[in-house]
Write a protein that holds these residues in place. Sequence first.
Motif, PDB file in Angstrom:
ATOM      1  N   ARG A 210      14.669  -0.029   0.465  1.00 18.73           N
ATOM      2  CA  ARG A 210      14.253   0.176  -0.925  1.00 18.73           C
ATOM      3  C   ARG A 210      14.901  -0.859  -1.840  1.00 18.73           C
ATOM      4  O   ARG A 210      16.115  -1.066  -1.804  1.00 18.73           O
TER       5      ARG A 210
ATOM      6  N   LYS B  68      10.836  -1.797  -9.569  1.00 21.15           N
ATOM      7  CA  LYS B  68       9.847  -0.721  -9.560  1.00 21.15           C
ATOM      8  C   LYS B  68       8.448  -1.255  -9.836  1.00 21.15           C
ATOM      9  O   LYS B  68       8.279  -2.329 -10.422  1.00 21.15           O
ATOM     10  N   THR B  69       7.459  -0.501  -9.414  1.00 19.86           N
ATOM     11  CA  THR B  69       6.062  -0.827  -9.672  1.00 19.86           C
ATOM     12  C   THR B  69       5.711  -0.426 -11.098  1.00 19.86           C
ATOM     13  O   THR B  69       6.474   0.311 -11.742  1.00 19.86           O
TER      14      THR B  69
ATOM     15  N   ASP C 198       7.362   3.680  -9.506  1.00 25.47           N
ATOM     16  CA  ASP C 198       7.894   3.935  -8.169  1.00 25.47           C
ATOM     17  C   ASP C 198       8.716   2.743  -7.684  1.00 25.47           C
ATOM     18  O   ASP C 198       8.423   1.593  -8.029  1.00 25.47           O
ATOM     19  N   TYR C 199       9.715   3.024  -6.882  1.00 28.90           N
ATOM     20  CA  TYR C 199      10.511   1.942  -6.321  1.00 28.90           C
ATOM     21  C   TYR C 199       9.672   1.124  -5.334  1.00 28.90           C
ATOM     22  O   TYR C 199       8.820   1.659  -4.629  1.00 28.90           O
ATOM     23  N   GLU C 200       9.929  -0.185  -5.299  1.00 27.33           N
ATOM     24  CA  GLU C 200       9.282  -1.053  -4.318  1.00 27.33           C
ATOM     25  C   GLU C 200      10.123  -1.073  -3.041  1.00 27.33           C
ATOM     26  O   GLU C 200      11.343  -0.937  -3.091  1.00 27.33           O
ATOM     27  N   TRP C 201       9.443  -1.265  -1.918  1.00 28.33           N
ATOM     28  CA  TRP C 201      10.106  -1.263  -0.621  1.00 28.33           C
ATOM     29  C   TRP C 201       9.810  -2.539   0.145  1.00 28.33           C
ATOM     30  O   TRP C 201       8.765  -3.153  -0.043  1.00 28.33           O
TER      31      TRP C 201
ATOM     32  N   GLY D 274       1.656   4.019   3.656  1.00 30.67           N
ATOM     33  CA  GLY D 274       1.109   3.537   2.396  1.00 30.67           C
ATOM     34  C   GLY D 274       1.399   2.068   2.195  1.00 30.67           C
ATOM     35  O   GLY D 274       2.524   1.701   1.808  1.00 30.67           O
TER      36      GLY D 274
ATOM     37  N   SER E 204       0.580   0.020  -0.038  1.00 30.09           N
ATOM     38  CA  SER E 204       0.870  -0.377  -1.417  1.00 30.09           C
ATOM     39  C   SER E 204       2.333  -0.174  -1.796  1.00 30.09           C
ATOM     40  O   SER E 204       2.804  -0.727  -2.792  1.00 30.09           O
ATOM     41  N   ARG E 205       3.056   0.623  -1.016  1.00 33.87           N
ATOM     42  CA  ARG E 205       4.465   0.872  -1.340  1.00 33.87           C
ATOM     43  C   ARG E 205       5.361  -0.304  -0.960  1.00 33.87           C
ATOM     44  O   ARG E 205       6.492  -0.395  -1.424  1.00 33.87           O
TER      45      ARG E 205
ATOM     46  N   SER F 267       6.264  -4.114  -1.112  1.00 33.08           N
ATOM     47  CA  SER F 267       6.010  -5.324  -1.892  1.00 33.08           C
ATOM     48  C   SER F 267       6.085  -6.577  -1.038  1.00 33.08           C
ATOM     49  O   SER F 267       5.554  -7.624  -1.409  1.00 33.08           O
TER      50      SER F 267
END
Length: 348
Positions: free
Chosen positions: A55, A59-60, A64-67, A97, A99-100, A102
């Motif tokens: 993580r 954030k997006t 939400d946090y980017e991973w 997911g 999209s989670r 980056s």
Amino acid sequence: MSHQSGIRVSKELAEQFAAAVASSQERAIKVSIVEDFDRVTELLEERKPAYVLYRLDSKTPAGDYEWLFLFYVPDRATVRDKMLYASTRATLTKELGDSRFSDSIYGTTMEEFTLQGYRQHIRHQQAAAPLTEAEEQLARVKIAEASVDIGTTSRRSHIVGVAFPVSEEATAKLVKFASADRESNLVVLRLDTNGETVEFDKSATVSADDLAANLAEDVPRFIFYAHTYEVDTGKQETGIVFIYVCPLKTKVRERMLYSSCRSAVLQAAQDAGVAVAKKMETNDVRELTHAELDEHFEAERNVSRPATPASGLRGGAFKRPVAPGRGPPRLARRVVKRETETPAEKDS
């Protein structure tokens, strides 16, 4: 007002300071910022592949946090483990997911998953290679072709983000091709447009000049070829070239599917350990010659080349163009494209 880094005090430091406040025995406490990205290597084993989900603090737009998706495949891992992890990666990211995440990092050594390795990855992503004049011209032609309307009743169908799963056989062939004891220097993959999968087509050991003779001229294909070129007099090296072949008479739907799956095939090859050094695109396999492939490794070569007559501006005499209306009819020359895809990603 200064910007805050978002770094929090650890529980251990808070307890240590509270104890020092209550005691008269300690005069000073040294506090250091520890980059926890380096702790990723503590999760890795020398011979065992692994996925690590890390993580970021960024954030997006949705909050939400980017991973980061980290994919570690050591060279000393077994072929079975390499194949298993390579063929499972797409399913894992899809179900969690896509999209989670980056960004994703593939590596074969633990050093690549340190903070320094991650920063080097970011620099590499942001260092876009300059295009040659021919590449820029080809890019403009493709943009123009994409914007042309066929007619007032024509319809466009855009297939975005297509990623057919790669079959176990194709994955196994890529893993073997990536190994030091590869059995062949050519692996060809095809699309099964009915079953919507990427399948193994053929493999062989051929010279660069015999490459075209071992490829079909009338169907699209994804080709991985280990090309041996001379870097200095008497010294040779081998680099892997990814070649996307799409003949001019390919049906529109098939062309769109192959074009849309190209990135997914490259990712699957990378997951299997294939280190692609160069990328090419052509609509005629007859243009795949030793000389043409050598040109793509020109930057790595340091061999003096004798001048050849009538070779334009490459060491030979300049050839005067034929006057308009004279000479044989002009034919449009097919272009073999060299491309380097280095999408820019932001640092954490």
